[in-house]
Motif scaffolding. Structure first.
Motif, PDB file in Angstrom:
ATOM      1  N   THR B 361       0.852  -1.189   0.000  1.00  0.00           N
ATOM      2  CA  THR B 361       0.000   0.000   0.000  1.00  0.00           C
ATOM      3  C   THR B 361       0.886   1.236   0.000  1.00  0.00           C
ATOM      4  O   THR B 361       2.101   1.143   0.131  1.00  0.00           O
ATOM      5  N   SER B 362       0.244   2.395  -0.171  1.00  0.00           N
ATOM      6  CA  SER B 362       1.025   3.643  -0.176  1.00  0.00           C
ATOM      7  C   SER B 362       1.371   4.030   1.255  1.00  0.00           C
ATOM      8  O   SER B 362       0.924   3.373   2.202  1.00  0.00           O
ATOM      9  N   SER B 363       2.131   5.115   1.394  1.00  0.00           N
ATOM     10  CA  SER B 363       2.539   5.521   2.745  1.00  0.00           C
ATOM     11  C   SER B 363       1.516   6.439   3.400  1.00  0.00           C
ATOM     12  O   SER B 363       1.753   6.964   4.480  1.00  0.00           O
ATOM     13  N   ASP B 364       0.369   6.625   2.754  1.00  0.00           N
ATOM     14  CA  ASP B 364      -0.694   7.441   3.333  1.00  0.00           C
ATOM     15  C   ASP B 364      -1.156   6.792   4.641  1.00  0.00           C
ATOM     16  O   ASP B 364      -1.537   5.616   4.654  1.00  0.00           O
ATOM     17  N   PRO B 365      -1.133   7.536   5.762  1.00  0.00           N
ATOM     18  CA  PRO B 365      -1.465   6.931   7.061  1.00  0.00           C
ATOM     19  C   PRO B 365      -2.842   6.259   7.078  1.00  0.00           C
ATOM     20  O   PRO B 365      -3.031   5.209   7.701  1.00  0.00           O
ATOM     21  N   PHE B 366      -3.810   6.871   6.385  1.00  0.00           N
ATOM     22  CA  PHE B 366      -5.151   6.281   6.385  1.00  0.00           C
ATOM     23  C   PHE B 366      -5.174   4.940   5.645  1.00  0.00           C
ATOM     24  O   PHE B 366      -5.813   3.983   6.077  1.00  0.00           O
ATOM     25  N   VAL B 385      -0.876 -11.439   7.200  1.00  0.00           N
ATOM     26  CA  VAL B 385      -0.588 -10.422   6.177  1.00  0.00           C
ATOM     27  C   VAL B 385       0.607  -9.580   6.608  1.00  0.00           C
ATOM     28  O   VAL B 385       0.656  -9.078   7.726  1.00  0.00           O
ATOM     29  N   ASP B 386       1.541  -9.464   5.673  1.00  0.00           N
ATOM     30  CA  ASP B 386       2.720  -8.634   5.904  1.00  0.00           C
ATOM     31  C   ASP B 386       2.506  -7.323   5.140  1.00  0.00           C
ATOM     32  O   ASP B 386       2.527  -7.303   3.913  1.00  0.00           O
ATOM     33  N   ILE B 387       2.252  -6.240   5.891  1.00  0.00           N
ATOM     34  CA  ILE B 387       1.956  -4.954   5.241  1.00  0.00           C
ATOM     35  C   ILE B 387       3.260  -4.255   4.870  1.00  0.00           C
ATOM     36  O   ILE B 387       4.149  -4.104   5.707  1.00  0.00           O
ATOM     37  N   ARG B 388       3.335  -3.851   3.612  1.00  0.00           N
ATOM     38  CA  ARG B 388       4.528  -3.106   3.165  1.00  0.00           C
ATOM     39  C   ARG B 388       4.065  -1.790   2.546  1.00  0.00           C
ATOM     40  O   ARG B 388       3.361  -1.807   1.548  1.00  0.00           O
ATOM     41  N   SER B 389       4.449  -0.697   3.180  1.00  0.00           N
ATOM     42  CA  SER B 389       4.029   0.601   2.641  1.00  0.00           C
ATOM     43  C   SER B 389       5.228   1.317   2.019  1.00  0.00           C
ATOM     44  O   SER B 389       6.332   1.239   2.534  1.00  0.00           O
ATOM     45  N   TYR B 390       4.951   1.965   0.906  1.00  0.00           N
ATOM     46  CA  TYR B 390       6.015   2.643   0.147  1.00  0.00           C
ATOM     47  C   TYR B 390       5.535   4.034  -0.252  1.00  0.00           C
ATOM     48  O   TYR B 390       4.336   4.297  -0.270  1.00  0.00           O
ATOM     49  N   ASP B 391       6.486   4.887  -0.620  1.00  0.00           N
ATOM     50  CA  ASP B 391       6.076   6.175  -1.164  1.00  0.00           C
ATOM     51  C   ASP B 391       5.402   5.905  -2.512  1.00  0.00           C
ATOM     52  O   ASP B 391       5.589   4.842  -3.112  1.00  0.00           O
TER      53      ASP B 391
END
Lengths: 307, 517
Positions: B361-366, B385-391
Motif C-alpha cells: 500500500t502507499s505511505s498514506d497513514p489512512f 498479512v505482511d503490510i509493506r508501505s512505500y512512497d
C-alpha cells in the motif's frame, strides 16, 4: 595567499561536482518512472516513448549527466518534467520564501539567544543560569516536526494570534520562524554563555571594572563585543543548516519554499528539479564554508602556513 | 554592531519580501479589478497543469472543468449528455456535433473575447491527436480518422471503427484555435470559455480564478496535511474543505457542524470512486480463486465502513454503482467467516498451517490503517498479512511491474466501459494497460470484445452486465467500497453542493453571504 584561495575554490568546486554526480545517480536509482507519473497508465506506449525521447530520458545516464552539466554551465537548469515550467522559474518562485524563513529564523534565534546567553553568563551556577540552559536544552531537544504543531495548537488554535499555515503576510512568518529558529537559539545561547564567561575573566575586563565603568557598559561594549567573534562564525555556518532544516518546517507549515519543492519533486520523480534544488542547497553550504575558510586564512596567517 | 546590522538588514528584507506575496507571476487575462473577498478552497494537491491536453490528475481535471467547456459531459447516472454541443449519429462511423447557442442565440466566447466555433473544436482535437504534443488523451481518441467543419456551429467526426460510445470521449476542454496556432502556454496561462477566468498563479500551491458572471475571486490553496486543513477551516483561513479527511477529523467536524451556532456546515453525497483489493493472478497463492473467495468472505466491510470510514462509504461489488447506467446487480461477497474458513481448509490451511501474504500500500497513514484492519480480519482465517508501505512512486512502480501479491487502490472518475478492456483484457498488461494482476482469461477477453462491438445500446448494456457477472465469478479484484464525497464549509458560504464525482462544478453557484445588522 592567492594559492590558498585558489586551492579552497578548487576544492569547493570538486565538492559541488561530487554532490551533483551523487544526487544524479541516487535519484535515478530510486524506483518509479517520471513518464508514468506524467502521462498515467492510460497513455499509449508510442506516446510514452515519444515523450521519453523529447525529454531526453531515453539517453544513457552518462549522456544525461553530461547534458545536465552542460546546461548548468550555461545557467540553463532545464524544464520540470511534471509542470513543464522552466526550473529557473520554479526556483525563483520558491527561493524567496525560503530566504525569508531562514532570515526570520536567524532573527528569532538571535532575539532569544542573546538575553538567555547573557543572563546565564552573568548568573553562572545560579538559578537564572539553570533556567536559561534548561530552556535552551528543551529548544535543542524538541524536533521541528513536533515543535511546529505544538506552536500551532497554542498560538493559532488556542490563542488565535497567528495563521495556522501558509504564506500570507508577516503574521504567517512568526510560527515557522520560531520553529526553525528555536534549535539555533539553543545552540547560540550556550555559545554566548561560554564565550562571555571566558571574556569576563580577561584582564581588560578587570581594568574596565577598576576604571569604575558601569556594569552595563562593561558587558555591552567590552565583554560582549569580544565574545561575539566565535558567535558570528557559528551564525554564518548555521545558515546552511537553517536552509536544510527549513525542509521540515516548510512541510509542517505548508510554507511554499525550496524545501517543499524538493520533497514534492522527489515524490513526483521530477529528477531535474530535485537535482537543481539539492545542488542549490549544497552549493550554499559549500560557498559559506569556503568563505569562512578564506576569511580565517586572511585573519590568521597560521592557517595559511599550515596549508 | 555587525550583528545588529545583520539583524536589521534581515528584518528589512523579510518585511519587503512578505509584502510582495500576492504579486502575480503570470500575465492574467482579467479585464476587471473588482475587489472582493476571495472564496478560499483548500486542496490536497495543487493542479499540475491548466492545459486540457495534459490534465490527468484529479485536481487538474477539476480545475480545468471550471476554465474550459467541453462538447460532452456526464449525467449523474454516467450517461454522456450534451454540454457545448448536441450530436447525432449519422452512421456507425460518422457523428455530427452542433454547438449550442446561448439565450441570446450566440455562440460562447473565450476569455479573450473570441467566439468559440467548430474550428476551435477541430483545432483542439487536432492538438490532442498531434503526436508531437504527446497528450495522454490521444489513445482514447486515436480512432478519429477525420474532422470536417461544416459551418461555424457544426463539425463532423469520422471514425476508423464503429464506436457506439464515442461522444463519451469528447470531454476535452476546447481551446481557441488562434492561440493553439501560436503555441500559447495553456498549462500556465489558460484561455478557455468556462465561467472561470485565470487570475494569478503565484506559486504551485496557490491559484486564483475569477468567476466571469460576477467577478467573484476564488483562491485554491494547497494544504496537504489534513489536520492543517481542518484547523484552517476552523479558523476561517479557508472556506471549503472537500474530501481526503480521516474519519476522526470528519466526526470531529460533523459534531461541530451539528451545532447550528457553529460556523461550519457539513455536506455529503454518495460517491462513485471505487476502492478494491487487487491480486497478482500469476502468483502461486493469490492466483487461486478459492483463496481470493476466502479473502472476499473474510472481510467485514460493514464494520470497516462503520468504524474506520465513519459510515462515509457504500459497499461496492463492481466498478459501477447500481445507479450507474452500466451498473449491475452483482452477487455480493458479504462477510461469512465460516465460509472463508471452510475455503481455507479446502486449500489445506488451518491454525497450525497458516498462509503468509504480502500486502502493498502507499505511505498514506489512512491507507496503512485500512491495511492493518484487513490484516487483522484475515488473521482469523489463517492468513498472516505482511503490510509493506512505500512512497507513491515506488508503490505504483511495483504494482505495474507485478511485484506484489495483494494491494489496494482506488479508481477515480470512471464513467465509461472502456475501463474493462483497460483493466481486465489480456492485451492490457502494463505498460500497455492497467491489467496489473496479469489476468489471462479467454472468456473475459471474448466478452469484452463482444461488448465493444455491439452497436445497439440495449444489447450494449446487457453485454457489459454479463461481463461484470463473469468478472465477479473470476474475482480478479475484491471490491471494497465507494467512498462518499464530503465537504465542510463555513456557514457564510451559500449555494455549494457536493457532486458524486467530487468535481468543483458547484463553485459556479457559490457565494458569500454578507452579514446584515
Amino acid at each position: 595567499m592567492l594559492n590558498f584561495i585558489l586551492a579552497r575554490l578548487l576544492s569547493a568546486f570538486g565538492v559541488i561536482l561530487g554532490v551533483v554526480l551523487l544526487v544524479f545517480l541516487l535519484i535515478h536509482l530510486v524506483p518509479g518512472d517520471p513518464i508514468e507519473v506524467m502521462l498515467g497508465e492510460s497513455a499509449s506506449a508510442v506516446d510514452k516513448t515519444l515523450l521519453r525521447h523529447s525529454l531526453g530520458l531515453d539517453k544513457s545516464l552518462s549522456e544525461q549527466f553530461i547534458q545536465f552539466l552542460y546546461g548548468l554551465s550555461h545557467f540553463d537548469f532545464g524544464m520540470s518534467l511534471h509542470s513543464k515550467k522552466p526550473i529557473a522559474t520554479l526556483i525563483a518562485q520558491r527561493i524567496m520564501p525560503t530566504v525569508e524563513l531562514t532570515l526570520a529564523a536567524l532573527f528569532v534565534a538571535c532575539l532569544l539567544a542573546f538575553p538567555l546567553g547573557i543572563m546565564a553568563a552573568l548568573n553562572k551556577d545560579k538559578y537564572p543560569d539553570g533556567l536559561a540552559m534548561g530552556v535552551s536544552l528543551i529548544g535543542v531537544s524538541i524536533p521541528n516536526f513536533l515543535m511546529g504543531p505544538l506552536l500551532i495548537l497554542l498560538f493559532s488554535v488556542a490563542l488565535g494570534w497567528f495563521p495556522v499555515s501558509g504564506r500570507s503576510g508577516l503574521a504567517s512568518l512568526v510560527l515557522p520562524a520560531l520553529t526553525l529558529g528555536s534549535a539555533l537559539a539553543a545552540i547560540l545561547s550556550r555559545m554566548i554563555r561560554a564565550s562571555l564567561l571566558e571574556v569576563l575573566n580577561e584582564d581588560y575586563i578587570r581594568t574596565a571594572k577598576a576604571k569604575g565603568l558601569s556594569k552595563t557598559r562593561i558587558i555591552a561594549v567590552h565583554a560582549l563585543r569580544n565574545a561575539l567573534l566565535p558567535v558570528i562564525t557559528l551564525i554564518g555556518l548555521q545558515i546552511g543548516a537553517l536552509l536544510a532544516g527549513a525542509v521540515i518546517t516548510e512541510m509542517v507549515f505548508s510554507w511554499p519554499g525550496l524545501g517543499q519543492l524538493t520533497i514534492e519533486s522527489i515524490q513526483k520523480r521530477d529528477y531535474p528539479v530535485v537535482q537543481v534544488c539539492i545542488l542549490l542547497i549544497s552549493t550554499t553550504y559549500v560557498v559559506i564554508n569556503t568563505l569562512t575558510d578564506i576569511a580565517y586564512g586572511l585573519l590568521d596567517p597560521r592557517i595559511r602556513l599550515s596549508e | 554592531m555587525v550583528l545588529i546590522r545583520i539583524i536589521t538588514l534581515g528584518t528589512v528584507l523579510i518585511l519587503s519580501a512578505c509584502s510582495d506575496n500576492a504579486e502575480p507571476q503570470f500575465k492574467s487575462l482579467e479585464t476587471t479589478s473588482a475587489v472582493s473577498q476571495p472564496i478560499r478552497f483548500a486542496l490536497v494537491s495543487a493542479p499540475v497543469t491548466l492545459s486540457p491536453l495534459y490534465a490527468t490528475d484529479a485536481t487538474s481535471v477539476r480545475i480545468n472543468r471550471l476554465l474550459y467547456q467541453r462538447l460532452v459531459d456526464f449525467a449523474v447516472d454516467g450517461h454522456p449528455i450534451p454540454s457545448l454541443a448536441s450530436w447525432q449519429r449519422i452512421n456507425l462511423r460518422h457523428y455530427r456535433f452542433t454547438l449550442k447557442l446561448d439565450e441570446y442565440a450566440q455562440l460562447p466566447r473565450f476569455h479573450h473575447n473570441k467566439e468559440l466555433t467548430a474550428q476551435d473544436v477541430k483545432a483542439s482535437y487536432q492538438a490532442v491527436l498531434d503526436k508531437k504534443n504527446a497528450s495522454p488523451h490521444r489513445k482514447s481518441l486515436a480512432h478519429i480518422e477525420r474532422m470536417d467543419v461544416l459551418d461555424k456551429r457544426t463539425i463532423d467526426f469520422y471514425l476508423s471503427r464503429d464506436d457506439a460510445l464515442f461522444p463519451a470521449f469528447l470531454v476535452i476542454g476546447i481551446m481557441p484555435k488562434d492561440l493553439l496556432k501560436t503555441h500559447h502556454p495553456f498549462n500556465t496561462q489558460p484561455v478557455g470559455s468556462g465561467d472561470f477566468v485565470f487570475s494569478q498563479w503565484p506559486f504551485e500551491g496557490q491559484l486564483f480564478l475569477r468567476r466571469r458572471s460576477d467577478k467573484q475571486l476564488f483562491e485554491f490553496l494547497k494544504v496537504k496535511d489534513p489536520t492543517l486543513r481542518v484547523l484552517k477551516l476552523l479558523r476561517g483561513e479557508v472556506d471549503i474543505v472537500q474530501n481526503n479527511l480521516p474519519p476522526e477529523h470528519i466526526q470531529f467536524l460533523q459534531k461541530r457542524a451539528e451545532d447550528k451556532t457553529n460556523p461550519l456546515l457539513f455536506l455529503t453525497k454518495k460517491g462513485a470512486n471505487y476502492s478494491y483489493l487487487g491480486f497478482n493472478l500469476q502468483d502461486k497463492d493469490t492466483g487461486s480463486l478459492l483463496l481470493r473467495q476466502a479473502i472476499a468472505y473474510a472481510l467485514d466491510r460493514d464494520k470497516i465502513i462503520r468504524y474506520a470510514l465513519g459510515n462515509a462509504a457504500q459497499k461496492a461489488e463492481g466498478f459501477f454503482p447500481e445507479y450507474h447506467w452500466l451498473g449491475s446487480a452483482l452477487m455480493p461477497y458479504d462477510f461469512q467467516q465460516k465460509k472463508a474458513i471452510a475455503l481455507m481448509h479446502q486449500l489445506g490451511y488451518s491454525e497450525k498451517k497458516r498462509l503468509s501474504l504480502s500486502y502493498k500500500t502507499s505511505s498514506d497513514p489512512f491507507r496503512i490503517r485500512i491495511a492493518s484492519i484487513i490484516q487483522s480480519q484475515l488473521k482469523a482465517v489463517f492468513i498472516d498479512v505482511d503490510i509493506r508501505s512505500y512512497d507513491w512512486g515506488t508503490f505504483y512502480g511495483d504494482i505495474k511491474k507485478g511485484h506484489f501479491q495483494m494491494y489496494s487502490l482506488t479508481w477515480v472518475g470512471i464513467n465509461t466501459p472502456d475501463i474493462f478492456r483497460y483493466v481486465f483484457h489480456s492485451d492490457s498488461i502494463p505498460p500497455t494497460g492497467a491489467n496489473r494482476g496479469r489476468l489471462l482469461n479467454a472468456s473475459i477477453d471474448q466478452l469484452i470484445e463482444q461488448a465493444e462491438q455491439e452497436q445497439d445500446m440495449a444489447h450494449y448494456v446487457q453485454n457489459y452486465q454479463r461481463l461484470q457477472k463473469k468478472i465477479q465469478q473470476v474475482l480478479p479484484y475484491v471490491s471494497l467500497w465507494y467512498e462518499d464525497n464530503i465537504a465542510f464549509l463555513r456557514r457564510d458560504i451559500i449555494g455549494y453542493e457536493v457532486s458524486a464525482n467530487g468535481n468543483y462544478d458547484a463553485l459556479h453557484f457559490v457565494s458569500r453571504q454578507t452579514a446584515t445588522h
